[in-house]
Design a protein around this motif. Structure first.
Motif, short mmCIF file in Angstrom:
data_model
loop_
_atom_site.label_atom_id
_atom_site.label_comp_id
_atom_site.label_asym_id
_atom_site.label_seq_id
_atom_site.Cartn_x
_atom_site.Cartn_y
_atom_site.Cartn_z
N MET A 1 38.07 9.78 -16.48
CA MET A 1 38.04 10.72 -15.37
C MET A 1 36.94 10.28 -14.41
O MET A 1 35.87 9.87 -14.83
CB MET A 1 37.79 12.13 -15.89
N ALA A 2 37.18 10.41 -13.16
CA ALA A 2 36.23 10.03 -12.12
C ALA A 2 35.30 11.21 -11.82
O ALA A 2 35.37 11.81 -10.75
CB ALA A 2 36.97 9.58 -10.88
N THR A 3 34.44 11.53 -12.75
CA THR A 3 33.57 12.70 -12.61
C THR A 3 32.67 12.58 -11.38
O THR A 3 32.51 13.55 -10.64
CB THR A 3 32.71 12.89 -13.88
N ALA A 4 32.10 11.42 -11.17
CA ALA A 4 31.18 11.24 -10.03
C ALA A 4 31.90 11.55 -8.71
O ALA A 4 31.37 12.27 -7.86
CB ALA A 4 30.62 9.83 -10.02
N GLU A 5 33.10 11.03 -8.57
CA GLU A 5 33.83 11.25 -7.32
C GLU A 5 34.26 12.71 -7.17
O GLU A 5 34.27 13.25 -6.07
CB GLU A 5 35.03 10.31 -7.24
N LEU A 6 34.60 13.35 -8.28
CA LEU A 6 34.93 14.78 -8.21
C LEU A 6 33.72 15.60 -7.79
O LEU A 6 33.84 16.54 -7.00
CB LEU A 6 35.47 15.28 -9.55
N GLY B 1 23.95 22.53 -9.42
CA GLY B 1 24.81 22.11 -10.52
C GLY B 1 25.72 23.19 -11.05
O GLY B 1 26.88 22.93 -11.39
N TYR B 2 25.22 24.42 -11.13
CA TYR B 2 26.04 25.53 -11.63
C TYR B 2 27.27 25.72 -10.75
O TYR B 2 28.38 25.91 -11.24
CB TYR B 2 25.20 26.81 -11.69
N ASP B 3 27.08 25.66 -9.44
CA ASP B 3 28.22 25.81 -8.52
C ASP B 3 29.19 24.64 -8.62
O ASP B 3 30.40 24.82 -8.49
CB ASP B 3 27.73 25.95 -7.07
N VAL B 4 28.67 23.45 -8.85
CA VAL B 4 29.52 22.26 -9.02
C VAL B 4 30.40 22.45 -10.26
O VAL B 4 31.61 22.24 -10.22
CB VAL B 4 28.68 20.97 -9.12
N LYS B 5 29.80 22.88 -11.35
CA LYS B 5 30.54 23.11 -12.59
C LYS B 5 31.61 24.18 -12.39
O LYS B 5 32.77 24.02 -12.77
CB LYS B 5 29.58 23.51 -13.72
N ALA C 1 37.27 25.76 -11.53
CA ALA C 1 38.23 26.50 -10.71
C ALA C 1 39.31 25.55 -10.17
O ALA C 1 40.48 25.94 -10.08
CB ALA C 1 37.52 27.20 -9.55
N TRP C 2 38.93 24.33 -9.82
CA TRP C 2 39.91 23.36 -9.33
C TRP C 2 40.89 22.97 -10.42
O TRP C 2 42.06 22.70 -10.15
CB TRP C 2 39.21 22.10 -8.83
N PHE C 3 40.43 22.88 -11.65
CA PHE C 3 41.26 22.42 -12.77
C PHE C 3 41.25 23.47 -13.89
O PHE C 3 40.70 23.23 -14.97
CB PHE C 3 40.74 21.07 -13.29
N PRO C 4 41.87 24.63 -13.65
CA PRO C 4 41.79 25.73 -14.61
C PRO C 4 42.46 25.44 -15.95
O PRO C 4 42.15 26.10 -16.94
CB PRO C 4 42.48 26.89 -13.89
N ASP C 5 43.35 24.48 -16.02
CA ASP C 5 44.08 24.18 -17.25
C ASP C 5 43.55 22.94 -17.96
O ASP C 5 44.16 22.45 -18.89
CB ASP C 5 45.57 24.02 -16.96
N SER C 6 42.41 22.45 -17.50
CA SER C 6 41.80 21.26 -18.11
C SER C 6 40.55 21.67 -18.86
O SER C 6 40.09 22.80 -18.77
CB SER C 6 41.42 20.25 -17.02
N ARG C 7 40.00 20.72 -19.55
CA ARG C 7 38.75 20.96 -20.27
C ARG C 7 37.65 21.25 -19.25
O ARG C 7 37.49 20.53 -18.27
CB ARG C 7 38.39 19.72 -21.07
N PRO C 8 36.88 22.32 -19.49
CA PRO C 8 35.78 22.63 -18.56
C PRO C 8 34.77 21.48 -18.52
O PRO C 8 34.57 20.78 -19.50
CB PRO C 8 35.14 23.89 -19.15
N LEU C 9 34.16 21.32 -17.38
CA LEU C 9 33.13 20.29 -17.21
C LEU C 9 31.84 20.80 -17.85
O LEU C 9 31.42 21.94 -17.61
CB LEU C 9 32.93 20.03 -15.72
N ALA C 10 31.22 20.00 -18.69
CA ALA C 10 29.99 20.39 -19.38
C ALA C 10 28.81 20.36 -18.41
O ALA C 10 28.72 19.47 -17.55
CB ALA C 10 29.73 19.45 -20.55
N ARG D 1 48.35 22.45 -12.27
CA ARG D 1 49.13 23.02 -13.38
C ARG D 1 50.49 22.32 -13.49
O ARG D 1 50.94 22.02 -14.59
CB ARG D 1 49.33 24.51 -13.17
N ASP D 2 51.14 22.05 -12.37
CA ASP D 2 52.42 21.33 -12.40
C ASP D 2 52.26 19.96 -13.04
O ASP D 2 53.11 19.52 -13.81
CB ASP D 2 52.99 21.16 -10.99
N PHE D 3 51.19 19.26 -12.70
CA PHE D 3 50.92 17.94 -13.27
C PHE D 3 50.84 18.03 -14.79
O PHE D 3 51.45 17.24 -15.51
CB PHE D 3 49.62 17.37 -12.69
N VAL D 4 50.08 18.99 -15.30
CA VAL D 4 49.92 19.16 -16.74
C VAL D 4 51.28 19.46 -17.38
O VAL D 4 51.67 18.85 -18.37
CB VAL D 4 48.90 20.27 -17.06
#
Length: 175
Positions: free
Chosen positions: A1-6, A18-22, A27-36, A146-149
């Motif tokens: 995953m391109a975390t830096a670019e995200l 950082g809290y807002d970034v997380k 919120a952008w990827f509600p069906d994915s693993r949360p970013l630590a 969500r459609d992608f998943v």
């Protein structure tokens, strides 16, 4: 995953800590693993080191210290380049599910049992995705994610069915 670019993309709207970034990522990827949180702060440190983000404010406002980061011109340029480049299709990449099936076959275990369990797991996840709305009706990015998943799960499901059919045919010919 391109975390830096995200992270750069999340800072595109304006400076954030950082809290807002997380929260933005989740919120952008509600069906994915949360970013630590640790990954967020490690990524922000690397981006700062590389001159792609800069500290625009430090403060505590009665709580823990919060560092607010903003994009640099170099960071905006890097983000624009990343967004413009298509990614290579994962030709030859092998998913963990495929690895498990192959390992199961080579170790003499019953792969059809694993495939059936995996199929049930995929069906459960697809039902979850269909039963839980991604957010507001106008949240196109969340719906696209969500459609992608769901579409990838459906493709996996077709492969699982094909693999089960193939293994069952093989069992029949060996009788």
């Amino acid at each position: 995953m391109a975390t830096a670019e995200l992270v750069l993309g999340l800072l595109h709207r304006g400076p954030a800590h950082g809290y807002d970034v997380k929260r933005g990522h989740d919120a952008w990827f509600p069906d994915s693993r949360p970013l630590a949180f640790g990954q967020v702060y490690t990524t922000l440190s690397r981006l700062e080191r590389d001159g792609l983000v800069e500290v625009v404010e430090r403060g505590s406002e009665g709580g823990p210290e919060r560092t607010v980061y903003g994009l640099t011109p170099k960071g905006r340029e890097h983000l624009a380049g990343w967004l413009a480049e298509p990614i290579e299709p994962a030709v030859g990449a092998v998913d963990e599910m495929v690895r498990k099936v192959i390992a199961t076959l080579h170790t003499g275990e019953d792969a059809t049992e694993f495939l059936a369990r995996q199929r049930a797991s995929h069906l459960r996840r697809i039902r979850e995705l269909r039963s839980t709305p991604p957010g507001p009706e106008d949240d196109t990015p969340a719906r696209l994610a969500r459609d992608f998943v769901a579409i990838h799960l459906d493709a996996d499901l077709r492969w699982l069915d094909s693999a089960l059919d193939r293994l069952n045919e093989l069992k029949e010919t060996r009788r």
